[in-house]
Design a protein around this motif. Structure first.
Motif, PDB file in Angstrom:
ATOM      1  N   VAL A   1       0.898  -1.028  -0.177  1.00  0.00           N
ATOM      2  CA  VAL A   1      -0.037   0.154   0.185  1.00  0.00           C
ATOM      3  C   VAL A   1       0.773   1.287  -0.032  1.00  0.00           C
ATOM      4  CG1 VAL A   1      -1.883   1.376   1.255  1.00  0.00           C
ATOM      5  CG2 VAL A   1      -1.800  -1.145   1.481  1.00  0.00           C
ATOM      6  N   VAL A   2       0.727   2.116  -1.047  1.00  0.00           N
ATOM      7  CA  VAL A   2       1.260   3.455  -0.910  1.00  0.00           C
ATOM      8  C   VAL A   2       0.526   4.577  -0.079  1.00  0.00           C
ATOM      9  CG1 VAL A   2       2.245   5.373  -2.228  1.00  0.00           C
ATOM     10  CG2 VAL A   2       2.387   3.135  -2.982  1.00  0.00           C
ATOM     11  N   ASN A   3       0.922   5.099   1.056  1.00  0.00           N
ATOM     12  CA  ASN A   3       0.037   6.106   1.798  1.00  0.00           C
ATOM     13  C   ASN A   3       0.776   7.353   1.480  1.00  0.00           C
ATOM     14  OD1 ASN A   3      -1.425   3.851   3.781  1.00  0.00           O
ATOM     15  ND2 ASN A   3       0.839   3.349   3.713  1.00  0.00           N
ATOM     16  N   ILE A   4       0.023   8.519   1.715  1.00  0.00           N
ATOM     17  CA  ILE A   4       0.547   9.725   1.351  1.00  0.00           C
ATOM     18  C   ILE A   4       0.866  10.308   2.620  1.00  0.00           C
ATOM     19  CG2 ILE A   4      -0.098  12.093   0.374  1.00  0.00           C
ATOM     20  CD1 ILE A   4       0.301   9.808  -1.709  1.00  0.00           C
ATOM     21  N   VAL A   5       2.086  11.142   2.306  1.00  0.00           N
ATOM     22  CA  VAL A   5       2.723  11.741   3.760  1.00  0.00           C
ATOM     23  C   VAL A   5       2.220  13.456   3.780  1.00  0.00           C
ATOM     24  CG1 VAL A   5       4.603  12.602   4.920  1.00  0.00           C
ATOM     25  CG2 VAL A   5       4.602  10.454   3.572  1.00  0.00           C
ATOM     26  N   THR A   6       1.545  13.868   4.955  1.00  0.00           N
ATOM     27  CA  THR A   6       1.176  15.125   4.822  1.00  0.00           C
ATOM     28  C   THR A   6       1.856  15.966   6.042  1.00  0.00           C
ATOM     29  OG1 THR A   6      -0.594  14.434   6.404  1.00  0.00           O
ATOM     30  CG2 THR A   6      -1.237  14.413   3.925  1.00  0.00           C
ATOM     31  N   LYS A   7       1.437  17.311   6.171  1.00  0.00           N
ATOM     32  CA  LYS A   7       2.096  17.949   7.279  1.00  0.00           C
ATOM     33  C   LYS A   7       2.105  17.259   8.745  1.00  0.00           C
ATOM     34  CE  LYS A   7       1.863  22.408   9.226  1.00  0.00           C
ATOM     35  NZ  LYS A   7       1.171  23.855   9.105  1.00  0.00           N
TER      36      LYS A   7
ATOM     37  N   SER B   1      -3.002   8.527   7.363  1.00  0.00           N
ATOM     38  CA  SER B   1      -3.032   9.221   5.996  1.00  0.00           C
ATOM     39  C   SER B   1      -4.248   9.251   5.374  1.00  0.00           C
ATOM     40  CB  SER B   1      -1.959   8.235   5.271  1.00  0.00           C
ATOM     41  OG  SER B   1      -1.970   8.686   3.889  1.00  0.00           O
ATOM     42  N   PRO B   2      -4.345  10.553   4.675  1.00  0.00           N
ATOM     43  CA  PRO B   2      -5.779  10.792   4.104  1.00  0.00           C
ATOM     44  C   PRO B   2      -5.903  10.020   2.728  1.00  0.00           C
ATOM     45  CG  PRO B   2      -4.224  12.542   3.616  1.00  0.00           C
ATOM     46  CD  PRO B   2      -3.681  11.725   4.604  1.00  0.00           C
ATOM     47  N   VAL B   3      -4.823   9.339   2.044  1.00  0.00           N
ATOM     48  CA  VAL B   3      -4.840   8.754   0.941  1.00  0.00           C
ATOM     49  C   VAL B   3      -4.116   7.429   1.067  1.00  0.00           C
ATOM     50  CG1 VAL B   3      -4.428   8.749  -1.698  1.00  0.00           C
ATOM     51  CG2 VAL B   3      -5.039  10.986  -0.525  1.00  0.00           C
ATOM     52  N   ASN B   4      -4.736   6.242   0.523  1.00  0.00           N
ATOM     53  CA  ASN B   4      -4.013   4.943   0.569  1.00  0.00           C
ATOM     54  C   ASN B   4      -4.058   4.374  -0.806  1.00  0.00           C
ATOM     55  OD1 ASN B   4      -5.830   5.151   3.457  1.00  0.00           O
ATOM     56  ND2 ASN B   4      -3.737   5.282   3.797  1.00  0.00           N
ATOM     57  N   ILE B   5      -3.146   3.911  -1.236  1.00  0.00           N
ATOM     58  CA  ILE B   5      -3.341   3.231  -2.551  1.00  0.00           C
ATOM     59  C   ILE B   5      -2.966   1.917  -2.408  1.00  0.00           C
ATOM     60  CG2 ILE B   5      -2.708   3.306  -5.090  1.00  0.00           C
ATOM     61  CD1 ILE B   5      -1.643   6.224  -4.281  1.00  0.00           C
ATOM     62  N   GLU B   6      -3.985   0.887  -2.677  1.00  0.00           N
ATOM     63  CA  GLU B   6      -3.671  -0.606  -2.564  1.00  0.00           C
ATOM     64  C   GLU B   6      -3.080  -1.115  -3.771  1.00  0.00           C
ATOM     65  OE1 GLU B   6      -6.601  -3.109  -0.677  1.00  0.00           O
ATOM     66  OE2 GLU B   6      -7.560  -1.575   0.231  1.00  0.00           O
TER      67      GLU B   6
ATOM     68  N   GLY C   1       3.906  -1.320  -9.541  1.00  0.00           N
ATOM     69  CA  GLY C   1       2.735  -1.734  -8.724  1.00  0.00           C
ATOM     70  C   GLY C   1       1.586  -1.422  -9.428  1.00  0.00           C
ATOM     71  N   GLU C   2       0.496  -2.337  -9.465  1.00  0.00           N
ATOM     72  CA  GLU C   2      -0.699  -2.060 -10.193  1.00  0.00           C
ATOM     73  C   GLU C   2      -1.872  -1.490  -9.295  1.00  0.00           C
ATOM     74  OE1 GLU C   2      -4.464  -4.296 -12.868  1.00  0.00           O
ATOM     75  OE2 GLU C   2      -2.272  -5.306 -12.426  1.00  0.00           O
ATOM     76  N   VAL C   3      -2.400  -0.585  -9.598  1.00  0.00           N
ATOM     77  CA  VAL C   3      -3.417   0.210  -8.540  1.00  0.00           C
ATOM     78  C   VAL C   3      -4.444  -0.612  -8.497  1.00  0.00           C
ATOM     79  CG1 VAL C   3      -4.545   2.421  -7.760  1.00  0.00           C
ATOM     80  CG2 VAL C   3      -2.147   2.464  -8.701  1.00  0.00           C
ATOM     81  N   LEU C   4      -5.053  -1.206  -7.351  1.00  0.00           N
ATOM     82  CA  LEU C   4      -6.251  -2.065  -7.290  1.00  0.00           C
ATOM     83  C   LEU C   4      -7.419  -0.954  -6.707  1.00  0.00           C
ATOM     84  CD1 LEU C   4      -4.769  -5.258  -5.672  1.00  0.00           C
ATOM     85  CD2 LEU C   4      -5.159  -4.524  -8.170  1.00  0.00           C
ATOM     86  N   LYS C   5      -7.154  -0.354  -5.583  1.00  0.00           N
ATOM     87  CA  LYS C   5      -8.160   0.315  -4.836  1.00  0.00           C
ATOM     88  C   LYS C   5      -7.373   1.706  -4.321  1.00  0.00           C
ATOM     89  CE  LYS C   5     -11.985  -1.454  -3.575  1.00  0.00           C
ATOM     90  NZ  LYS C   5     -12.900  -1.920  -3.019  1.00  0.00           N
ATOM     91  N   VAL C   6      -8.309   2.621  -4.339  1.00  0.00           N
ATOM     92  CA  VAL C   6      -7.578   3.927  -3.611  1.00  0.00           C
ATOM     93  C   VAL C   6      -8.802   4.463  -2.547  1.00  0.00           C
ATOM     94  CG1 VAL C   6      -7.010   6.308  -4.012  1.00  0.00           C
ATOM     95  CG2 VAL C   6      -6.683   4.748  -5.802  1.00  0.00           C
ATOM     96  N   HIS C   7      -8.177   4.782  -1.508  1.00  0.00           N
ATOM     97  CA  HIS C   7      -8.933   5.133  -0.334  1.00  0.00           C
ATOM     98  C   HIS C   7      -8.785   6.779   0.149  1.00  0.00           C
ATOM     99  CE1 HIS C   7      -9.821   0.900   1.119  1.00  0.00           C
ATOM    100  NE2 HIS C   7      -8.596   0.673   0.577  1.00  0.00           N
ATOM    101  N   VAL C   8      -9.836   7.541  -0.045  1.00  0.00           N
ATOM    102  CA  VAL C   8      -9.554   8.984   0.231  1.00  0.00           C
ATOM    103  C   VAL C   8     -10.565   9.666   1.160  1.00  0.00           C
ATOM    104  CG1 VAL C   8      -9.601  11.273  -1.050  1.00  0.00           C
ATOM    105  CG2 VAL C   8      -8.881   9.321  -2.482  1.00  0.00           C
ATOM    106  N   LYS C   9     -10.088  10.182   2.142  1.00  0.00           N
ATOM    107  CA  LYS C   9     -10.831  10.984   3.030  1.00  0.00           C
ATOM    108  C   LYS C   9     -11.763  11.974   2.382  1.00  0.00           C
ATOM    109  CE  LYS C   9      -8.380   9.804   7.082  1.00  0.00           C
ATOM    110  NZ  LYS C   9      -7.441  10.092   8.090  1.00  0.00           N
ATOM    111  N   GLU C  10     -13.081  12.050   2.640  1.00  0.00           N
ATOM    112  CA  GLU C  10     -13.960  12.662   1.844  1.00  0.00           C
ATOM    113  C   GLU C  10     -13.792  14.106   1.935  1.00  0.00           C
ATOM    114  OE1 GLU C  10     -18.050  11.646   2.504  1.00  0.00           O
ATOM    115  OE2 GLU C  10     -17.864   9.621   1.821  1.00  0.00           O
ATOM    116  N   ASP C  11     -13.134  14.538   3.203  1.00  0.00           N
ATOM    117  CA  ASP C  11     -13.137  16.270   3.061  1.00  0.00           C
ATOM    118  C   ASP C  11     -12.153  16.668   2.287  1.00  0.00           C
ATOM    119  OD1 ASP C  11     -10.829  15.144   4.730  1.00  0.00           O
ATOM    120  OD2 ASP C  11     -11.289  16.019   6.504  1.00  0.00           O
TER     121      ASP C  11
END
Length: 202
Positions: free
Chosen positions: A82-88, A129-134, A151-161
């Motif tokens: 899973v690739v998770n996005i790094v934020t402040k 993390s607000p974005v996770n990429i399976e 990596g082949e992207v299978l699913k993306v999780h994003v916080k709605e806000d």
């Protein structure tokens, strides 16, 4: 000044390239070993390379012992990550996971992060993390001591806000962190971004 790359050691080349190719997004990659131990580590040689099929790329090096890094070995063994996005908000914790812990150590625990189940892959997501990429392993190409992992992207999780009215991520709401050279980073926020539309063809 001209720099002859062939006159430099690999470490010097790395420092030169990472000071020029900036800013770089950070792939905060979570995996799980065959023994069920969670691993989490950041990599800034990272990019999206195709949308059909949806592929991303991370470049993972070897340990000083010349063994494959845990992320590389786990992806090779399990075929998932899973690739998770790094934020402040997660920057300091990401920095902890950059330490070279032994493979028996759970980096989620060390950094005080929360692993949550993914929908498809066995590797956990970072809850903070607000974005996770399976992803599933598409191909691994070994070049010298580096593993170029597609990596082949299978699913993306994003916080709605952080979504805009069209359902895409509003990058100005992410407060995403980019990697510069050395120990330097940058912050992408609404205050330091601007819009530039392409001109009409004349």
């Amino acid at each position: 000044m001209e720099i002859d790359i062939k006159s430099l050691e690999p470490k010097q080349i790395y420092k030169l390239m990472t000071s020029i190719i900036v800013p770089r997004p950070i792939a905060w990659v979570s995996t799980v070993s065959r023994d069920g131990i969670y691993n989490l580590a950041p990599f800034s040689y990272f990019a999206g390379i195709s949308s059909d099929p949806p592929l991303l790329l991370i470049s993972v090096g070897s340990k000083e012992t010349k063994e494959k890094k845990d992320t590389w070995q786990n992806i090779e063994d399990t075929g998932e990550f899973v690739v998770n996005i790094v934020t402040k908000d997660t920057l300091e914790k990401m920095n902890i996971t950059a330490l070279p812990f032994d493979k028996e150590v759970d980096e989620f625990e060390k950094a005080g992060l929360t692993p949550v189940p993914s929908s498809i892959v066995k590797a956990p997501r970072v809850k903070e993390s607000p974005v996770n990429i399976e992803c599933k392993r598409f191909e691994i190409i070994q070049i010298g001591k580096m593993g170029i992992i597609l990596g082949e992207v299978l699913k993306v999780h994003v916080k709605e806000d952080i979504l805009n009215e069209k359902g895409y991520v509003d990058t100005t709401k992410l407060e995403i962190i980019g990697r510069l050279g050395g120990a330097n980073y940058c912050l992408v926020s609404k205050e330091n971004t601007f819009e530039l539309r392409r001109p009409d063809k004349r």
